[in-house]
Design an enzyme around this catalytic site. Structure first.
Site, short mmCIF file in Angstrom:
data_model
loop_
_atom_site.label_atom_id
_atom_site.label_comp_id
_atom_site.label_asym_id
_atom_site.label_seq_id
_atom_site.Cartn_x
_atom_site.Cartn_y
_atom_site.Cartn_z
CD GLU A 155 38.19 -56.91 -11.21
OE1 GLU A 155 38.24 -55.80 -10.65
OE2 GLU A 155 37.55 -57.86 -10.75
CD GLU A 263 38.26 -63.41 -8.60
OE1 GLU A 263 37.30 -62.77 -8.13
OE2 GLU A 263 39.33 -62.89 -8.92
C1 GLA Z 1 37.09 -59.42 -7.82
C2 GLA Z 1 38.51 -59.61 -7.36
C3 GLA Z 1 38.62 -60.48 -6.15
C4 GLA Z 1 37.53 -60.20 -5.15
C5 GLA Z 1 36.19 -60.35 -5.82
C6 GLA Z 1 35.02 -60.14 -4.90
O1 GLA Z 1 36.63 -60.32 -8.63
O2 GLA Z 1 39.36 -60.13 -8.36
O3 GLA Z 1 39.86 -60.27 -5.56
O4 GLA Z 1 37.70 -58.94 -4.59
O5 GLA Z 1 36.13 -59.36 -6.81
O6 GLA Z 1 35.23 -60.56 -3.63
#
Ligand code: GLA
Length: 359
Positions: A155, A263
């Protein structure tokens, strides 16, 4: 007393019966064997619960949900706490699962001391990069040969239209954009074999997608060692569709990189990234048949794209296992129950599960 024990026994039996039904379902990972490994993000809490039975049956890989983040891994310079991460590695080894490491350089879940000297003064760029280098080297060396891919930088790109980088974070304030490049170089130096990923969310959003594309393209042109892009997922019923998803996968893959969905969860509530949390709806939606069907249809749509693009995608990982344990129910809007995964809060396979198995 006797009655009480009978009652407990009955409850245990109901619980384990419903789980054994689930473990006898056709296996998700086997169904996708010719496509890509399917994974789940888990933590130590999952190891002591029913998830530990479902995961090896349905998933081919795990990602450390929180247990390998800097805040969990290092307490002060040189003082590492690998126990939780090691337990995940042992679980993966015992069950023959691949494991992804998550994450090395992130503005979040990294303690303040990391950016400071002993007196609490902000480190110089040189010292911060030195600390980053040592951290990456120690962590990658510890997990060498056990973890096949790392989210090296998480990020780094801004959600805001008028900004390119996320620039209000310590890494950027001290290191400038160079922190991204050096992180990958240090990671490659520490382990020549592990795969190195840039990971971010909302990469179906054309503006953010294009920024990430540009950044990675420039880094690659400078010889920065990057193997793949992690598209986090974290979508909603409203935002992801075949078109925006396909475009992003094609674009990232055109850089010659692996694409992973790292994710995945699909919220049944409106879009929430970079939104003022106080404006998000707080009302809890009941999980009706209609909602279950909507979610299943959305999962069908995204998995059709994943299967079509199996040559470009090297992993699809869910952010969690079952709806009883999802960040979406307690983080985005506290106390608002969400239903983003394939298994419900009682570990029963949802319609979404059957839909992605039906092809
Ligand atoms: C982001 C992070 C993860 C996690 C998610 C939400 O996407 O990369 O590690 O913290 O948020 O749980």
């Amino acid at each position: 007393m006797k009655k009480y024990f009978c009652f407990i026994l009955l409850c245990l039996c109901i619980n384990s019966c419903s789980l054994s039904d689930q473990t006898e379902l056709p296996s998700l990972k086997e169904k996708y064997n010719d496509y890509f490994p399917i994974g789940a993000a888990i933590g130590n809490k999952h190891l002591n619960s029913k998830d530990s039975l479902l995961v090896p049956r349905h998933f081919a890989s795990i990602t450390a949900e929180n247990d390998m983040k800097p805040t969990k891994t290092i307490k002060s310079e040189g003082n590492y706490t690998f126990e939780a991460g090691d337990k995940l590695v042992n679980f993966a080894e015992k069950n023959n699962l691949l494991i992804r490491g998550h994450t090395l350089v992130w503005y979040n879940q990294t303690d303040d001391w990391f950016y400071e000297d002993e007196d609490g003064n902000t480190l110089s760029k040189e010292l911060l990069f030195q600390r980053m280098k040592t951290y990456i080297k120690d962590v990658l060396t510890h997990y060498k040969g056990k973890i096949y891919a790392w989210d090296v930088v998480n990020e780094a790109v801004s959600d805001l239209d008028d900004k390119f980088y996320r620039d209000n974070i310590k890494w950027f304030e001290i290191g400038g954009p160079e922190y991204i490049e050096v992180a990958f170089r240090y990671a490659r130096e520490a382990d020549p074999d592990v795969k190195l990923f840039y990971n971010d969310y909302d990469l179906i959003n054309p503006k953010k997608r294009d920024k990430v594309y540009k950044m990675i393209k420039e880094l690659l042109a400078k010889g920065v060692p990057i193997d793949g892009i992690g598209m986090q997922g974290h979508w909603t019923l409203e935002d992801v569709n075949k078109e925006n998803l396909s475009k992003s996968i094609d674009l990232f893959s055109s850089l010659g990189l692996e694409v992973q969905i790292t994710e995945l969860d699909i919220s049944v509530y409106p879009y929430y990234h970079n939104m003022d949390r106080s404006t998000l709806p707080k009302e809890i939606k009941p999980y009706t048949e209609a909602l279950a069907l909507k979610l299943a249809a959305k999962y069908k749509e995204v998995f059709e794209v994943f299967r079509d693009k199996k040559d470009k995608i090297s992993n699809v990982t869910f952010w969690g296992v079952a709806d009883n344990n999802t960040w979406l129910s307690d983080y985005v809007v506290r106390g608002r129950t969400d239903y983003p995964l394939l298994f419900d809060k009682d570990y029963k396979a949802k319609k979404a599960f059957y839909t992605i198995m039906d092809f």
